[in-house]
Design a protein around this motif. Structure first.
Motif, PDB file in Angstrom:
ATOM      1  N   ASP A  36      32.584  51.151  16.895  1.00  0.00           N
ATOM      2  CA  ASP A  36      33.884  51.301  16.233  1.00  0.00           C
ATOM      3  C   ASP A  36      34.949  50.756  17.176  1.00  0.00           C
ATOM      4  OD1 ASP A  36      36.270  52.027  15.049  1.00  0.00           O
ATOM      5  OD2 ASP A  36      35.694  54.112  14.706  1.00  0.00           O
ATOM      6  N   ASP A  63      25.500  59.065   5.509  1.00  0.00           N
ATOM      7  CA  ASP A  63      26.730  58.616   4.848  1.00  0.00           C
ATOM      8  C   ASP A  63      27.746  58.111   5.877  1.00  0.00           C
ATOM      9  OD1 ASP A  63      25.633  59.314   2.421  1.00  0.00           O
ATOM     10  OD2 ASP A  63      26.865  61.113   2.142  1.00  0.00           O
ATOM     11  N   GLN A  65      27.132  56.959   8.938  1.00  0.00           N
ATOM     12  CA  GLN A  65      26.639  55.722   9.531  1.00  0.00           C
ATOM     13  C   GLN A  65      26.881  54.541   8.592  1.00  0.00           C
ATOM     14  OE1 GLN A  65      22.661  57.209  10.232  1.00  0.00           O
ATOM     15  NE2 GLN A  65      22.991  57.181  12.458  1.00  0.00           N
ATOM     16  N   GLN A  66      26.664  54.736   7.292  1.00  0.00           N
ATOM     17  CA  GLN A  66      26.918  53.670   6.313  1.00  0.00           C
ATOM     18  C   GLN A  66      28.389  53.284   6.310  1.00  0.00           C
ATOM     19  OE1 GLN A  66      24.955  51.723   4.595  1.00  0.00           O
ATOM     20  NE2 GLN A  66      23.172  52.745   5.455  1.00  0.00           N
ATOM     21  N   HIS A  67      29.267  54.279   6.397  1.00  0.00           N
ATOM     22  CA  HIS A  67      30.705  54.009   6.433  1.00  0.00           C
ATOM     23  C   HIS A  67      31.053  53.106   7.617  1.00  0.00           C
ATOM     24  CE1 HIS A  67      35.040  54.643   6.397  1.00  0.00           C
ATOM     25  NE2 HIS A  67      34.950  54.936   7.673  1.00  0.00           N
ATOM     26  N   TYR A  68      30.541  53.424   8.789  1.00  0.00           N
ATOM     27  CA  TYR A  68      30.878  52.637   9.981  1.00  0.00           C
ATOM     28  C   TYR A  68      30.162  51.299  10.012  1.00  0.00           C
ATOM     29  CZ  TYR A  68      33.891  56.250  11.637  1.00  0.00           C
ATOM     30  OH  TYR A  68      34.946  57.119  11.734  1.00  0.00           O
ATOM     31  N   ARG A  69      29.044  51.169   9.326  1.00  0.00           N
ATOM     32  CA  ARG A  69      28.400  49.851   9.214  1.00  0.00           C
ATOM     33  C   ARG A  69      29.263  48.900   8.389  1.00  0.00           C
ATOM     34  NH1 ARG A  69      23.305  52.741   8.235  1.00  0.00           N
ATOM     35  NH2 ARG A  69      22.248  52.787  10.243  1.00  0.00           N
ATOM     36  N   ARG A  70      29.975  49.444   7.396  1.00  0.00           N
ATOM     37  CA  ARG A  70      30.834  48.613   6.546  1.00  0.00           C
ATOM     38  C   ARG A  70      32.168  48.295   7.216  1.00  0.00           C
ATOM     39  NH1 ARG A  70      28.756  52.257   2.620  1.00  0.00           N
ATOM     40  NH2 ARG A  70      30.645  53.499   2.779  1.00  0.00           N
ATOM     41  N   ARG A  71      32.574  49.097   8.187  1.00  0.00           N
ATOM     42  CA  ARG A  71      33.864  48.874   8.848  1.00  0.00           C
ATOM     43  C   ARG A  71      33.711  47.695   9.806  1.00  0.00           C
ATOM     44  NH1 ARG A  71      37.227  49.414  13.044  1.00  0.00           N
ATOM     45  NH2 ARG A  71      39.231  50.386  12.701  1.00  0.00           N
ATOM     46  N   PRO A  72      34.564  46.688   9.681  1.00  0.00           N
ATOM     47  CA  PRO A  72      34.433  45.544  10.594  1.00  0.00           C
ATOM     48  C   PRO A  72      34.750  45.938  12.040  1.00  0.00           C
ATOM     49  CG  PRO A  72      36.303  45.239   9.104  1.00  0.00           C
ATOM     50  CD  PRO A  72      35.651  46.528   8.726  1.00  0.00           C
TER      51      PRO A  72
END
Length: 145
Positions: A36, A63, A65-72
Motif C-alpha cells: 500500500d 475481502d 486482501q482483494q481490496h488492496y490488490r485492486r488499489r494501485p
C-alpha cells in the motif's frame, strides 16, 4: 519455581477487524501484510509501503486482501509520504542534499513526487464538491464599485 508460577504476559490486543470493525477474538487473530503506497511508517522507512491488516475471519481477510490488490500502488505517493515525514522531522526545512539524505530518495524521485502532489492538488481544485457544486460556486463575486 514451578511452570505454573511463572507470569504469563497478556497477548497484545489486535484491535478491531479492519473490515467490519468488530472485535477480534484472540483465538482468531488473522493478519496479512499487503502493499500500500499510502502507508508511511512514523520512524522506520523499511516498513513504508506495507499495510498490516487484521481480520476477525478468513473471509474478512480475503475481502481486505482483494481490496488492496485492486488499489494501485503509486510510487510517487510513497515518495511524497517519505518527503512529508522528513519535513515533519525537520520543521526548519531541508535543502536539496539534506532532503535526499533524509528520505533515501534521489532527485528524480523527489521531482516526480512533487509533480504528483501538484497534479493531485490541481485536480482537487477543479473537481466538483461532493454535492456536485463546482469549486468556488458558493463564493460571492467581488463588489464592483
Amino acid at each position: 519455581m514451578h511452570d505454573s508460577d511463572e507470569a504469563v504476559a497478556p497477548e497484545p490486543d489486535p484491535g478491531p477487524c479492519d473490515l467490519c470493525g468488530g472485535p477480534i477474538p484472540p483465538s482468531l487473530q488473522i493478519f496479512s501484510l499487503v502493499p500500500d503506497s499510502s502507508v508511511i511508517h512514523p520512524e522506520d522507512p523499511d516498513q513504508d509501503g506495507q499495510r498490516l491488516l487484521a481480520a476477525c475471519s478468513p473471509e474478512h481477510l480475503s475481502d481486505l486482501q482483494q481490496h488492496y490488490r485492486r488499489r494501485p500502488y503509486v510510487n510517487e505517493e510513497l515518495w511524497s509520504g517519505k518527503i512529508a515525514r522528513a519535513l515533519r522531522a525537520h520543521p526548519e526545512g531541508l535543502d536539496d542534499e539534506h532532503l535526499v539524505q533524509a528520505t533515501g530518495l534521489n532527485f528524480i524521485q523527489i521531482e516526480h513526487a512533487l509533480s504528483w502532489e501538484s497534479e493531485r492538488f490541481l485536480r482537487s481544485e477543479t473537481l466538483p464538491d461532493a454535492d456536485g457544486t463546482p469549486p468556488g460556486a458558493d463564493e460571492r463575486p467581488a463588489d464592483e464599485g
